[in-house]
Design a protein around this motif. Structure first.
Motif, PDB file in Angstrom:
ATOM      1  N   THR A  79       0.886  -1.235   0.086  1.00 56.72           N
ATOM      2  CA  THR A  79       0.046  -0.159  -0.131  1.00 56.72           C
ATOM      3  C   THR A  79       0.824   1.401  -0.046  1.00 56.72           C
ATOM      4  OG1 THR A  79      -0.134  -0.080   2.510  1.00 56.72           O
ATOM      5  CG2 THR A  79      -2.006  -1.173   1.280  1.00 56.72           C
ATOM      6  N   THR A  80       2.075   0.988  -0.145  1.00 56.22           N
ATOM      7  CA  THR A  80       2.913   2.302   0.018  1.00 56.22           C
ATOM      8  C   THR A  80       3.968   2.365  -1.272  1.00 56.22           C
ATOM      9  OG1 THR A  80       2.616   2.160   2.539  1.00 56.22           O
ATOM     10  CG2 THR A  80       4.397   3.656   1.606  1.00 56.22           C
ATOM     11  N   PHE A  81       4.602   3.356  -1.524  1.00 55.87           N
ATOM     12  CA  PHE A  81       5.554   3.575  -2.431  1.00 55.87           C
ATOM     13  C   PHE A  81       6.416   4.355  -1.733  1.00 55.87           C
ATOM     14  CE2 PHE A  81       1.884   2.327  -4.837  1.00 55.87           C
ATOM     15  CZ  PHE A  81       2.471   1.616  -6.068  1.00 55.87           C
ATOM     16  N   ASN A  82       7.885   4.264  -2.554  1.00 56.20           N
ATOM     17  CA  ASN A  82       8.939   5.308  -1.913  1.00 56.20           C
ATOM     18  C   ASN A  82       9.078   6.141  -3.084  1.00 56.20           C
ATOM     19  OD1 ASN A  82      10.896   5.893  -0.345  1.00 56.20           O
ATOM     20  ND2 ASN A  82      12.310   4.209  -0.815  1.00 56.20           N
ATOM     21  N   VAL A  83       9.246   7.534  -2.809  1.00 53.72           N
ATOM     22  CA  VAL A  83       9.597   8.370  -3.899  1.00 53.72           C
ATOM     23  C   VAL A  83      10.972   9.016  -3.803  1.00 53.72           C
ATOM     24  CG1 VAL A  83       8.748  10.803  -4.785  1.00 53.72           C
ATOM     25  CG2 VAL A  83       7.100   9.163  -3.867  1.00 53.72           C
ATOM     26  N   LYS A  84      11.926   8.974  -4.732  1.00 52.44           N
ATOM     27  CA  LYS A  84      13.113   9.539  -4.801  1.00 52.44           C
ATOM     28  C   LYS A  84      13.155  10.871  -5.689  1.00 52.44           C
ATOM     29  CE  LYS A  84      15.368   5.210  -3.962  1.00 52.44           C
ATOM     30  NZ  LYS A  84      16.514   4.153  -4.342  1.00 52.44           N
ATOM     31  N   PHE A  85      13.897  11.870  -5.377  1.00 53.21           N
ATOM     32  CA  PHE A  85      14.011  13.076  -6.080  1.00 53.21           C
ATOM     33  C   PHE A  85      15.221  13.230  -6.813  1.00 53.21           C
ATOM     34  CE2 PHE A  85      11.357  13.398  -2.405  1.00 53.21           C
ATOM     35  CZ  PHE A  85      10.131  13.970  -2.816  1.00 53.21           C
ATOM     36  N   VAL A  86      15.041  14.244  -7.900  1.00 50.60           N
ATOM     37  CA  VAL A  86      16.423  14.571  -8.673  1.00 50.60           C
ATOM     38  C   VAL A  86      17.123  15.476  -7.806  1.00 50.60           C
ATOM     39  CG1 VAL A  86      17.112  16.019 -10.593  1.00 50.60           C
ATOM     40  CG2 VAL A  86      14.713  14.421 -10.733  1.00 50.60           C
ATOM     41  N   ASP A  87      18.476  15.245  -7.860  1.00 44.34           N
ATOM     42  CA  ASP A  87      19.447  16.397  -7.153  1.00 44.34           C
ATOM     43  C   ASP A  87      19.499  16.266  -5.518  1.00 44.34           C
ATOM     44  OD1 ASP A  87      20.119  17.240  -9.473  1.00 44.34           O
ATOM     45  OD2 ASP A  87      18.562  18.874  -9.690  1.00 44.34           O
ATOM     46  N   ILE A  88      18.515  15.370  -4.810  1.00 46.03           N
ATOM     47  CA  ILE A  88      18.701  15.169  -3.507  1.00 46.03           C
ATOM     48  C   ILE A  88      18.527  13.807  -3.340  1.00 46.03           C
ATOM     49  CG2 ILE A  88      17.963  17.653  -2.989  1.00 46.03           C
ATOM     50  CD1 ILE A  88      15.275  16.487  -2.121  1.00 46.03           C
ATOM     51  N   ASN A  89      19.055  13.308  -2.156  1.00 49.87           N
ATOM     52  CA  ASN A  89      19.072  11.907  -1.670  1.00 49.87           C
ATOM     53  C   ASN A  89      17.902  11.570  -0.698  1.00 49.87           C
ATOM     54  OD1 ASN A  89      21.428  11.225  -2.864  1.00 49.87           O
ATOM     55  ND2 ASN A  89      22.689  12.025  -1.258  1.00 49.87           N
ATOM     56  N   ASP A  90      17.064  12.506  -0.647  1.00 46.18           N
ATOM     57  CA  ASP A  90      15.922  12.270   0.453  1.00 46.18           C
ATOM     58  C   ASP A  90      14.986  11.353  -0.335  1.00 46.18           C
ATOM     59  OD1 ASP A  90      17.422  14.502   1.426  1.00 46.18           O
ATOM     60  OD2 ASP A  90      15.570  15.540   2.308  1.00 46.18           O
ATOM     61  N   GLU A  91      14.178  10.775   0.631  1.00 45.41           N
ATOM     62  CA  GLU A  91      13.157   9.571  -0.037  1.00 45.41           C
ATOM     63  C   GLU A  91      11.901  10.120   0.966  1.00 45.41           C
ATOM     64  OE1 GLU A  91      14.435   5.750   0.028  1.00 45.41           O
ATOM     65  OE2 GLU A  91      16.147   6.255  -1.196  1.00 45.41           O
ATOM     66  N   VAL A  92      10.734   9.942   0.393  1.00 44.76           N
ATOM     67  CA  VAL A  92       9.515  10.081   1.079  1.00 44.76           C
ATOM     68  C   VAL A  92       8.531   9.090   0.818  1.00 44.76           C
ATOM     69  CG1 VAL A  92       9.869  12.616   1.390  1.00 44.76           C
ATOM     70  CG2 VAL A  92       8.423  11.572  -0.595  1.00 44.76           C
ATOM     71  N   PHE A  93       7.394   8.824   1.425  1.00 47.52           N
ATOM     72  CA  PHE A  93       6.515   7.791   1.235  1.00 47.52           C
ATOM     73  C   PHE A  93       5.351   8.609   0.343  1.00 47.52           C
ATOM     74  CE2 PHE A  93       8.381   6.086   5.148  1.00 47.52           C
ATOM     75  CZ  PHE A  93       8.841   4.756   4.563  1.00 47.52           C
ATOM     76  N   MET A  94       4.679   7.538  -0.422  1.00 52.55           N
ATOM     77  CA  MET A  94       3.491   8.050  -1.137  1.00 52.55           C
ATOM     78  C   MET A  94       2.472   6.849  -0.920  1.00 52.55           C
ATOM     79  SD  MET A  94       3.005   8.300  -5.291  1.00 52.55           S
ATOM     80  CE  MET A  94       3.707  10.017  -5.347  1.00 52.55           C
ATOM     81  N   THR A  95       1.206   7.092  -0.583  1.00 51.81           N
ATOM     82  CA  THR A  95       0.135   6.002  -0.550  1.00 51.81           C
ATOM     83  C   THR A  95      -0.458   5.391  -1.898  1.00 51.81           C
ATOM     84  OG1 THR A  95      -1.613   7.709  -0.622  1.00 51.81           O
ATOM     85  CG2 THR A  95      -0.633   6.933   1.483  1.00 51.81           C
ATOM     86  N   LEU A  96      -0.800   4.223  -1.690  1.00 53.84           N
ATOM     87  CA  LEU A  96      -1.613   3.729  -3.165  1.00 53.84           C
ATOM     88  C   LEU A  96      -2.369   4.703  -3.759  1.00 53.84           C
ATOM     89  CD1 LEU A  96      -1.548   1.313  -5.014  1.00 53.84           C
ATOM     90  CD2 LEU A  96      -3.311   0.372  -3.389  1.00 53.84           C
ATOM     91  N   SER A  97      -3.392   5.184  -2.798  1.00 57.83           N
ATOM     92  CA  SER A  97      -4.289   6.107  -3.511  1.00 57.83           C
ATOM     93  C   SER A  97      -3.904   7.397  -4.034  1.00 57.83           C
ATOM     94  CB  SER A  97      -5.348   6.473  -2.402  1.00 57.83           C
ATOM     95  OG  SER A  97      -4.724   7.215  -1.250  1.00 57.83           O
ATOM     96  N   ALA A  98      -2.743   7.915  -3.409  1.00 55.95           N
ATOM     97  CA  ALA A  98      -2.149   9.146  -4.189  1.00 55.95           C
ATOM     98  C   ALA A  98      -1.432   8.752  -5.501  1.00 55.95           C
ATOM     99  CB  ALA A  98      -1.214   9.702  -3.104  1.00 55.95           C
ATOM    100  N   TYR A  99      -0.880   7.563  -5.505  1.00 56.19           N
ATOM    101  CA  TYR A  99      -0.221   7.110  -6.461  1.00 56.19           C
ATOM    102  C   TYR A  99      -1.116   6.821  -7.713  1.00 56.19           C
ATOM    103  CZ  TYR A  99       2.425   3.905  -9.682  1.00 56.19           C
ATOM    104  OH  TYR A  99       3.190   3.212 -10.778  1.00 56.19           O
ATOM    105  N   LYS A 100      -2.268   6.350  -7.488  1.00 53.52           N
ATOM    106  CA  LYS A 100      -3.437   6.266  -8.449  1.00 53.52           C
ATOM    107  C   LYS A 100      -3.702   7.612  -9.031  1.00 53.52           C
ATOM    108  CE  LYS A 100      -5.074   1.601  -7.041  1.00 53.52           C
ATOM    109  NZ  LYS A 100      -6.062   0.893  -6.409  1.00 53.52           N
ATOM    110  N   SER A 101      -4.057   8.257  -8.013  1.00 56.85           N
ATOM    111  CA  SER A 101      -4.479   9.873  -8.381  1.00 56.85           C
ATOM    112  C   SER A 101      -3.368  10.695  -9.305  1.00 56.85           C
ATOM    113  CB  SER A 101      -4.631  10.596  -7.112  1.00 56.85           C
ATOM    114  OG  SER A 101      -5.832  10.205  -6.489  1.00 56.85           O
ATOM    115  N   MET A 102      -2.360  10.271  -8.801  1.00 57.88           N
ATOM    116  CA  MET A 102      -0.995  11.029  -9.665  1.00 57.88           C
ATOM    117  C   MET A 102      -1.327  10.269 -10.977  1.00 57.88           C
ATOM    118  SD  MET A 102       2.996  10.511  -9.313  1.00 57.88           S
ATOM    119  CE  MET A 102       2.944   8.964  -9.781  1.00 57.88           C
ATOM    120  N   LEU A 103      -1.343   9.029 -11.385  1.00 55.63           N
ATOM    121  CA  LEU A 103      -1.362   8.303 -12.443  1.00 55.63           C
ATOM    122  C   LEU A 103      -2.354   8.817 -13.329  1.00 55.63           C
ATOM    123  CD1 LEU A 103      -0.316   4.684 -11.969  1.00 55.63           C
ATOM    124  CD2 LEU A 103       1.011   6.413 -12.807  1.00 55.63           C
TER     125      LEU A 103
END
Length: 111
Positions: A79-103
Motif C-alpha cells: 500500500t506504499t511507494f517510495n519516492v526519490k527526487f532529482v538532485d537530492i538523496n531524500d526519500e518520502v512515502f506515497m500512499t497507493l491512493s495518491a499513486y493512483k491519483s497521480m497516474l
C-alpha cells in the motif's frame, strides 16, 4: 509563483518550483529545498491550499511533493511507494491512493 513562509524571524518568500517536498516535524512544517530546509510553524492542511496547483501532490499524511522533482517511484509494500527526487538523496512515502491519483492526473491532465 512566490509563496510566503512564516518563520521565527519573520517572512520568507520562496519560489514554489524550488520546493522538493514539504513534511511535518512535530509542531513545524519543513520545506525541503535543494540546499536548505526552511522551518515554519504551520500545518500541512494550510500548505496544501497554499501550494494548490498541478505541480504539487499530497502523497501521504506527512508529505506534499513537487511532481516536477521526482526521479523515481518504487513499490515499498502493498500500500506504499517510495519516492526519490532529482538532485537530492531524500526519500518520502506515497500512499497507493495518491499513486493512483497521480497516474490519473498524468494520463488525463486533471485530478
Amino acid at each position: 509563483m512566490l509563496i510566503p513562509i512564516k518563520n521565527d524571524d519573520g517572512l520568507i518568500l520562496i519560489n514554489a518550483k524550488d520546493i522538493y517536498y514539504v513534511t511535518k516535524d512535530g509542531p513545524y512544517v519543513l520545506y525541503k529545498l535543494k540546499k536548505k530546509t526552511i522551518k515554519s510553524r504551520d500545518n500541512l492542511y494550510s500548505v496544501t491550499f497554499l501550494l494548490n496547483n498541478k505541480d504539487f501532490l499530497r502523497c501521504h499524511k506527512s508529505f506534499i511533493i513537487n511532481l516536477g522533482k521526482i526521479y523515481s517511484i518504487n513499490k515499498y509494500n502493498a500500500t506504499t511507494f517510495n519516492v526519490k527526487f532529482v538532485d537530492i538523496n531524500d526519500e518520502v512515502f506515497m500512499t497507493l491512493s495518491a499513486y493512483k491519483s497521480m497516474l490519473k492526473f498524468l494520463n488525463t491532465g486533471i485530478n
